[in-house]
Design a protein around this motif. Structure first.
Motif, PDB file in Angstrom:
ATOM      1  N   ARG A   1      -2.307   5.707  22.702  1.00  0.00           N
ATOM      2  CA  ARG A   1      -3.449   6.096  23.543  1.00  0.00           C
ATOM      3  C   ARG A   1      -3.484   7.617  23.621  1.00  0.00           C
ATOM      4  O   ARG A   1      -2.547   8.252  24.092  1.00  0.00           O
ATOM      5  CB  ARG A   1      -3.333   5.506  24.945  1.00  0.00           C
ATOM      6  CG  ARG A   1      -4.567   5.879  25.774  1.00  0.00           C
ATOM      7  CD  ARG A   1      -4.476   5.399  27.185  1.00  0.00           C
ATOM      8  NE  ARG A   1      -4.285   3.975  27.226  1.00  0.00           N
ATOM      9  CZ  ARG A   1      -3.759   3.328  28.258  1.00  0.00           C
ATOM     10  NH1 ARG A   1      -3.352   3.995  29.305  1.00  0.00           N
ATOM     11  NH2 ARG A   1      -3.639   2.031  28.226  1.00  0.00           N
TER      12      ARG A   1
ATOM     13  N   GLN B   1       1.114   7.145  25.292  1.00  0.00           N
ATOM     14  CA  GLN B   1       1.944   5.946  25.166  1.00  0.00           C
ATOM     15  C   GLN B   1       1.430   5.116  24.005  1.00  0.00           C
ATOM     16  O   GLN B   1       0.298   5.301  23.542  1.00  0.00           O
ATOM     17  CB  GLN B   1       1.908   5.112  26.445  1.00  0.00           C
ATOM     18  CG  GLN B   1       0.515   4.548  26.754  1.00  0.00           C
ATOM     19  CD  GLN B   1       0.536   3.533  27.875  1.00  0.00           C
ATOM     20  OE1 GLN B   1       0.895   3.852  28.994  1.00  0.00           O
ATOM     21  NE2 GLN B   1       0.157   2.302  27.558  1.00  0.00           N
TER      22      GLN B   1
ATOM     23  N   ARG C   1       8.235   1.994  46.713  1.00  0.00           N
ATOM     24  CA  ARG C   1       7.597   1.828  45.405  1.00  0.00           C
ATOM     25  C   ARG C   1       6.547   2.906  45.173  1.00  0.00           C
ATOM     26  O   ARG C   1       6.083   3.096  44.052  1.00  0.00           O
ATOM     27  CB  ARG C   1       6.923   0.449  45.315  1.00  0.00           C
ATOM     28  CG  ARG C   1       7.879  -0.715  45.437  1.00  0.00           C
ATOM     29  CD  ARG C   1       8.832  -0.824  44.288  1.00  0.00           C
ATOM     30  NE  ARG C   1       8.152  -0.968  43.006  1.00  0.00           N
ATOM     31  CZ  ARG C   1       8.773  -0.981  41.829  1.00  0.00           C
ATOM     32  NH1 ARG C   1      10.078  -0.847  41.784  1.00  0.00           N
ATOM     33  NH2 ARG C   1       8.090  -1.133  40.717  1.00  0.00           N
TER      34      ARG C   1
ATOM     35  N   ILE D   1       4.956   6.460  44.545  1.00  0.00           N
ATOM     36  CA  ILE D   1       5.428   7.653  43.857  1.00  0.00           C
ATOM     37  C   ILE D   1       4.898   8.888  44.585  1.00  0.00           C
ATOM     38  O   ILE D   1       3.712   8.977  44.893  1.00  0.00           O
ATOM     39  CB  ILE D   1       4.944   7.641  42.392  1.00  0.00           C
ATOM     40  CG1 ILE D   1       5.582   6.473  41.640  1.00  0.00           C
ATOM     41  CG2 ILE D   1       5.251   8.980  41.716  1.00  0.00           C
ATOM     42  CD1 ILE D   1       4.977   6.215  40.264  1.00  0.00           C
TER      43      ILE D   1
ATOM     44  N   ARG E   1       3.726  12.374  44.225  1.00  0.00           N
ATOM     45  CA  ARG E   1       3.232  13.093  43.049  1.00  0.00           C
ATOM     46  C   ARG E   1       3.070  14.583  43.325  1.00  0.00           C
ATOM     47  O   ARG E   1       3.110  15.017  44.472  1.00  0.00           O
ATOM     48  CB  ARG E   1       1.913  12.475  42.601  1.00  0.00           C
ATOM     49  CG  ARG E   1       2.090  11.013  42.202  1.00  0.00           C
ATOM     50  CD  ARG E   1       0.806  10.366  41.739  1.00  0.00           C
ATOM     51  NE  ARG E   1       0.965   8.924  41.669  1.00  0.00           N
ATOM     52  CZ  ARG E   1       1.438   8.256  40.611  1.00  0.00           C
ATOM     53  NH1 ARG E   1       1.782   8.897  39.520  1.00  0.00           N
ATOM     54  NH2 ARG E   1       1.557   6.943  40.643  1.00  0.00           N
TER      55      ARG E   1
ATOM     56  N   THR F   1       7.572  10.611  39.401  1.00  0.00           N
ATOM     57  CA  THR F   1       7.325   9.467  38.546  1.00  0.00           C
ATOM     58  C   THR F   1       8.159   8.295  39.048  1.00  0.00           C
ATOM     59  O   THR F   1       8.890   8.424  40.030  1.00  0.00           O
ATOM     60  CB  THR F   1       7.655   9.776  37.074  1.00  0.00           C
ATOM     61  OG1 THR F   1       7.133   8.741  36.242  1.00  0.00           O
ATOM     62  CG2 THR F   1       9.160   9.874  36.842  1.00  0.00           C
TER      63      THR F   1
ATOM     64  N   GLY G   1      -2.130   1.802  32.630  1.00  0.00           N
ATOM     65  CA  GLY G   1      -0.782   1.715  32.084  1.00  0.00           C
ATOM     66  C   GLY G   1       0.103   0.937  33.045  1.00  0.00           C
ATOM     67  O   GLY G   1      -0.387   0.252  33.953  1.00  0.00           O
ATOM     68  N   ASP G   2       1.427   1.068  32.881  1.00  0.00           N
ATOM     69  CA  ASP G   2       2.369   0.263  33.654  1.00  0.00           C
ATOM     70  C   ASP G   2       2.137   0.408  35.156  1.00  0.00           C
ATOM     71  O   ASP G   2       2.351   1.473  35.724  1.00  0.00           O
ATOM     72  CB  ASP G   2       3.811   0.683  33.350  1.00  0.00           C
ATOM     73  CG  ASP G   2       4.200   0.384  31.913  1.00  0.00           C
ATOM     74  OD1 ASP G   2       3.682  -0.600  31.365  1.00  0.00           O
ATOM     75  OD2 ASP G   2       5.018   1.140  31.353  1.00  0.00           O
TER      76      ASP G   2
ATOM     77  N   THR H   1       3.094   0.064  38.916  1.00  0.00           N
ATOM     78  CA  THR H   1       4.396   0.096  39.591  1.00  0.00           C
ATOM     79  C   THR H   1       4.309  -0.278  41.064  1.00  0.00           C
ATOM     80  O   THR H   1       5.329  -0.526  41.698  1.00  0.00           O
ATOM     81  CB  THR H   1       5.008   1.498  39.501  1.00  0.00           C
ATOM     82  OG1 THR H   1       4.094   2.435  40.089  1.00  0.00           O
ATOM     83  CG2 THR H   1       5.245   1.890  38.055  1.00  0.00           C
ATOM     84  N   PHE H   2       3.114  -0.299  41.627  1.00  0.00           N
ATOM     85  CA  PHE H   2       2.985  -0.563  43.057  1.00  0.00           C
ATOM     86  C   PHE H   2       1.536  -0.896  43.377  1.00  0.00           C
ATOM     87  O   PHE H   2       0.625  -0.276  42.838  1.00  0.00           O
ATOM     88  CB  PHE H   2       3.408   0.672  43.867  1.00  0.00           C
ATOM     89  CG  PHE H   2       3.275   0.492  45.354  1.00  0.00           C
ATOM     90  CD1 PHE H   2       4.176  -0.298  46.054  1.00  0.00           C
ATOM     91  CD2 PHE H   2       2.236   1.098  46.044  1.00  0.00           C
ATOM     92  CE1 PHE H   2       4.048  -0.469  47.417  1.00  0.00           C
ATOM     93  CE2 PHE H   2       2.112   0.930  47.422  1.00  0.00           C
ATOM     94  CZ  PHE H   2       3.020   0.147  48.108  1.00  0.00           C
TER      95      PHE H   2
ATOM     96  N   GLU I   1      -0.889   1.844  41.902  1.00  0.00           N
ATOM     97  CA  GLU I   1      -0.185   2.979  41.310  1.00  0.00           C
ATOM     98  C   GLU I   1       0.390   2.592  39.969  1.00  0.00           C
ATOM     99  O   GLU I   1       0.999   1.530  39.825  1.00  0.00           O
ATOM    100  CB  GLU I   1       0.994   3.399  42.195  1.00  0.00           C
ATOM    101  CG  GLU I   1       0.594   4.206  43.385  1.00  0.00           C
ATOM    102  CD  GLU I   1       1.726   5.119  43.838  1.00  0.00           C
ATOM    103  OE1 GLU I   1       2.294   5.829  42.997  1.00  0.00           O
ATOM    104  OE2 GLU I   1       2.016   5.082  45.036  1.00  0.00           O
ATOM    105  N   SER I   2       0.216   3.490  39.005  1.00  0.00           N
ATOM    106  CA  SER I   2       0.922   3.341  37.743  1.00  0.00           C
ATOM    107  C   SER I   2       1.871   4.513  37.613  1.00  0.00           C
ATOM    108  O   SER I   2       1.900   5.402  38.465  1.00  0.00           O
ATOM    109  CB  SER I   2      -0.059   3.314  36.581  1.00  0.00           C
ATOM    110  OG  SER I   2      -0.622   4.588  36.406  1.00  0.00           O
ATOM    111  N   VAL I   3       2.661   4.509  36.533  1.00  0.00           N
ATOM    112  CA  VAL I   3       3.561   5.629  36.309  1.00  0.00           C
ATOM    113  C   VAL I   3       2.763   6.929  36.324  1.00  0.00           C
ATOM    114  O   VAL I   3       3.216   7.940  36.846  1.00  0.00           O
ATOM    115  CB  VAL I   3       4.297   5.454  34.960  1.00  0.00           C
ATOM    116  CG1 VAL I   3       5.162   6.666  34.668  1.00  0.00           C
ATOM    117  CG2 VAL I   3       5.146   4.187  34.978  1.00  0.00           C
ATOM    118  N   LYS I   4       1.540   6.847  35.811  1.00  0.00           N
ATOM    119  CA  LYS I   4       0.777   8.090  35.626  1.00  0.00           C
ATOM    120  C   LYS I   4       0.011   8.541  36.851  1.00  0.00           C
ATOM    121  O   LYS I   4      -0.160   9.734  37.068  1.00  0.00           O
ATOM    122  CB  LYS I   4      -0.234   7.911  34.481  1.00  0.00           C
ATOM    123  CG  LYS I   4       0.393   7.902  33.115  1.00  0.00           C
ATOM    124  CD  LYS I   4      -0.660   7.790  32.039  1.00  0.00           C
ATOM    125  CE  LYS I   4      -1.417   6.483  32.112  1.00  0.00           C
ATOM    126  NZ  LYS I   4      -2.474   6.365  31.103  1.00  0.00           N
TER     127      LYS I   4
ATOM    128  N   ALA J   1      -2.088   7.351  40.929  1.00  0.00           N
ATOM    129  CA  ALA J   1      -2.453   6.412  41.984  1.00  0.00           C
ATOM    130  C   ALA J   1      -3.972   6.335  42.021  1.00  0.00           C
ATOM    131  O   ALA J   1      -4.649   7.360  41.986  1.00  0.00           O
ATOM    132  CB  ALA J   1      -1.917   6.887  43.326  1.00  0.00           C
TER     133      ALA J   1
ATOM    134  N   PRO K   1       4.622  -5.936  40.612  1.00  0.00           N
ATOM    135  CA  PRO K   1       3.364  -5.219  40.381  1.00  0.00           C
ATOM    136  C   PRO K   1       2.915  -5.289  38.918  1.00  0.00           C
ATOM    137  O   PRO K   1       1.727  -5.152  38.620  1.00  0.00           O
ATOM    138  CB  PRO K   1       3.678  -3.781  40.814  1.00  0.00           C
ATOM    139  CG  PRO K   1       5.165  -3.682  40.809  1.00  0.00           C
ATOM    140  CD  PRO K   1       5.683  -5.053  41.110  1.00  0.00           C
TER     141      PRO K   1
END
Lengths: 363, 126
Positions: free
Chosen positions: A20, A32, A296, A298, A300, A319, B38-39, B41-42, B62-65, B67, B89
């Motif tokens: 991507r 990714q 959970r 993050i 940022r 992250t 993407g992945d 996570t929450f 939320e993803s790794v990248k 929110a 999630p």
């Protein structure tokens, strides 16, 4: 954004592999392929192959090259042995960072410097502005080189299948120059930005695709996967490696960033020495911490860090750590709070306890 | 290409709505949305009994990248929130239209349903 984005020699391969593509530092790069967490865990358990051709390169050569570099870099440059590399910061007079770099000594009077993609042209202009009367030439080789990083426990095994170079003889931060997958003139160094063992390979741009395909083919039985910039970022954060623009910048010095080990005050003079010395002696006004959260969510970049009701800092990077399976990050906090157990971080109005880590999350 | 089931309604914010005959609806995010995130996570979901107007933020994914806010496709009251998403999630990535439903709601204004996109309309904006 109207600027034209650059593509690495591997752009077509990224698309073919299902990467991507996102804009990053002026480049179209794969963030990714299958997923950031999968690619991250592959690097920790088997190996990942990264295209890092967006990184810049400059060759510095001439009679005064070593002395010149010693005068503009915080780390010792003249003592690097030929065949070895060294991590360093290049500072402004006020101690802020122009960039962080790896300097490879190719010969007594010749060095290759790896520059951050977003800073490459700024760095080259900065270095040229400091040459003065010294006998040194700074050559922009950004478009001549491609770069691959093969990182993870099986990286050496995979690389050994496509090169006859004696990889076992390369020490950490050492390098050899030779043929990889039929491409001559590659620099193979035992360096990386992941916290897992592996190599970075500087190769002529027109050989990049051939070498990348050979590595992917050789690595596939060993669990090597293509990995994108997303995993590169989460890997480097687990290992607590700084990223320019986050943990170090024109406003965050190497002393603040915890990179004091790269600043050699024994050198009589280098750009930024006085300001950095004052910070090191008196203690900096703020410093970078590494943290994790028991949650959970993050935290940022830009999230506010509090001690009680007073904001004492802000998040620089954040992250999810796939290894810990919890959020991690870095923050810049005011002097006196770098080992506080009372800090919280604001995430969308919630104040979550921030746990300061004393060591990187991976070794 | 993204999966866009024919029996669901959609918003341009990439939520799906499954309308039931009894005046309730189930809401989640689309395959296109999970792929773009993407992945995951929450997932932060509202409590039972909370009410939202059309377009209100009802949660966060939320993803790794990044929110991202979740916008209520219709005026509604929350009847249930999917607790499975607390521990898993990643269901959002694996089963966006199934196991990763987010909230079940009581539809407050049935007229608003007409403003939702059908599968063809949603596919056209992807």
């Amino acid at each position: 954004m109207s600027e034209t984005l650059a593509r690495t020699p591997l752009y077509a391969l990224h698309v073919e592999l299902g990467g991507r593509i996102v804009p990053f530092a002026g480049w179209e790069m794969p963030v990714q392929y299958t997923g950031i967490i999968d690619e991250h865990m592959a690097v920790r358990k088997t190996a990942g192959l990264f295209d890092v051709s967006h990184m810049g390169e400059a060759r510095v050569r001439g009679r005064d090259a070593a002395a010149f570099l010693d005068g503009i870099m915080t780390n010792d440059m003249a003592t690097i042995r030929v065949g070895m590399a060294r991590y360093t910061v290049m500072c402004q007079p006020d101690g802020g960072c122009v960039d962080d770099l790896i300097v490879y000594r190719l010969a007594d009077t010749e060095f290759l410097i790896c520059l951050n993609a977003s800073n490459a042209q700024k760095d080259i202009a900065w270095m040229r502005s400091l040459v003065g009367h010294q006998q040194v030439e700074i050559i922009d080789e950004c478009s001549a080189w491609a770069q691959l990083a093969i990182q993870g426990p099986v990286a050496e095994k995979v690389l050994s299948e496509v090169t006859a170079l004696p990889l076992a003889t390369i020490k950490r931060f050492g390098f050899l120059i030779g043929e990889v997958a039929g491409a001559a003139g590659c620099i193979v160094s035992r360096t990386g930005y992941t916290g897992s063992p592996g190599f970075e390979i500087y190769l002529p741009a027109d050989s990049a695709e051939k070498v990348a395909r050979a590595l992917l083919a050789a690595g596939q039985p060993h669990g090597l996967v293509p990995a994108g910039l997303g995993a590169r970022d989460s890997l480097r954060l687990e290992a607590h490696y700084p990223l320019y623009g986050h943990e170090i910048s024109e406003r965050i010095s190497p002393i603040q960033a915890g990179l004091g080990w790269t600043v050699k005050f024994a050198k009589p003079a280098f750009v930024g020495r006085e300001a950095l010395h004052r910070q090191a002696e008196g203690g900096p006004s703020s410093s970078v911490i590494l943290f994790s959260l028991e949650d959970r969510r993050i935290a940022r970049q830009g999230a506010a860090v509090f001690a009680g009701q007073t904001q004492v800092g802000e998040v620089l990077s954040g992250t999810l750590s796939p290894v810990l399976n919890k959020p991690i990050g870095t923050a810049l906090v005011a002097a006196g709070f770098a080992d506080s157990r009372e800090l919280t971080v604001d995430i969308r109005g919630l104040r979550l306890p921030l746990h300061i880590a004393v060591a990187p999350f991976v070794k | 290409m993204s999966n866009v089931p024919a029996d669901l309604r959609y918003t341009k914010d990439h939520e799906w709505v499954k309308v039931a005959a009894d005046g309730t609806a189930t809401i989640g995010i689309t395959d296109h949305a999970q792929a773009a995130l993407g992945d995951v996570t929450f997932v932060d979901l509202p409590k039972v009994g909370q009410s939202f107007g059309h377009g209100d933020v009802f949660g966060t994914v939320e993803s790794v990248k990044a929110a991202s806010d979740l916008y209520s496709p219709i005026s509604c009251e929350v009847l249930a929130a999917n607790g499975d998403l607390n521990n898993s999630p990643d269901l959002v990535n694996r089963e966006p239209y199934g196991g990763a439903w987010m909230i079940k709601v009581k539809v407050k204004n049935a007229a608003e349903l007409a403003s939702l996109l059908d599968a063809a309309g949603y596919s056209a904006i992807l």
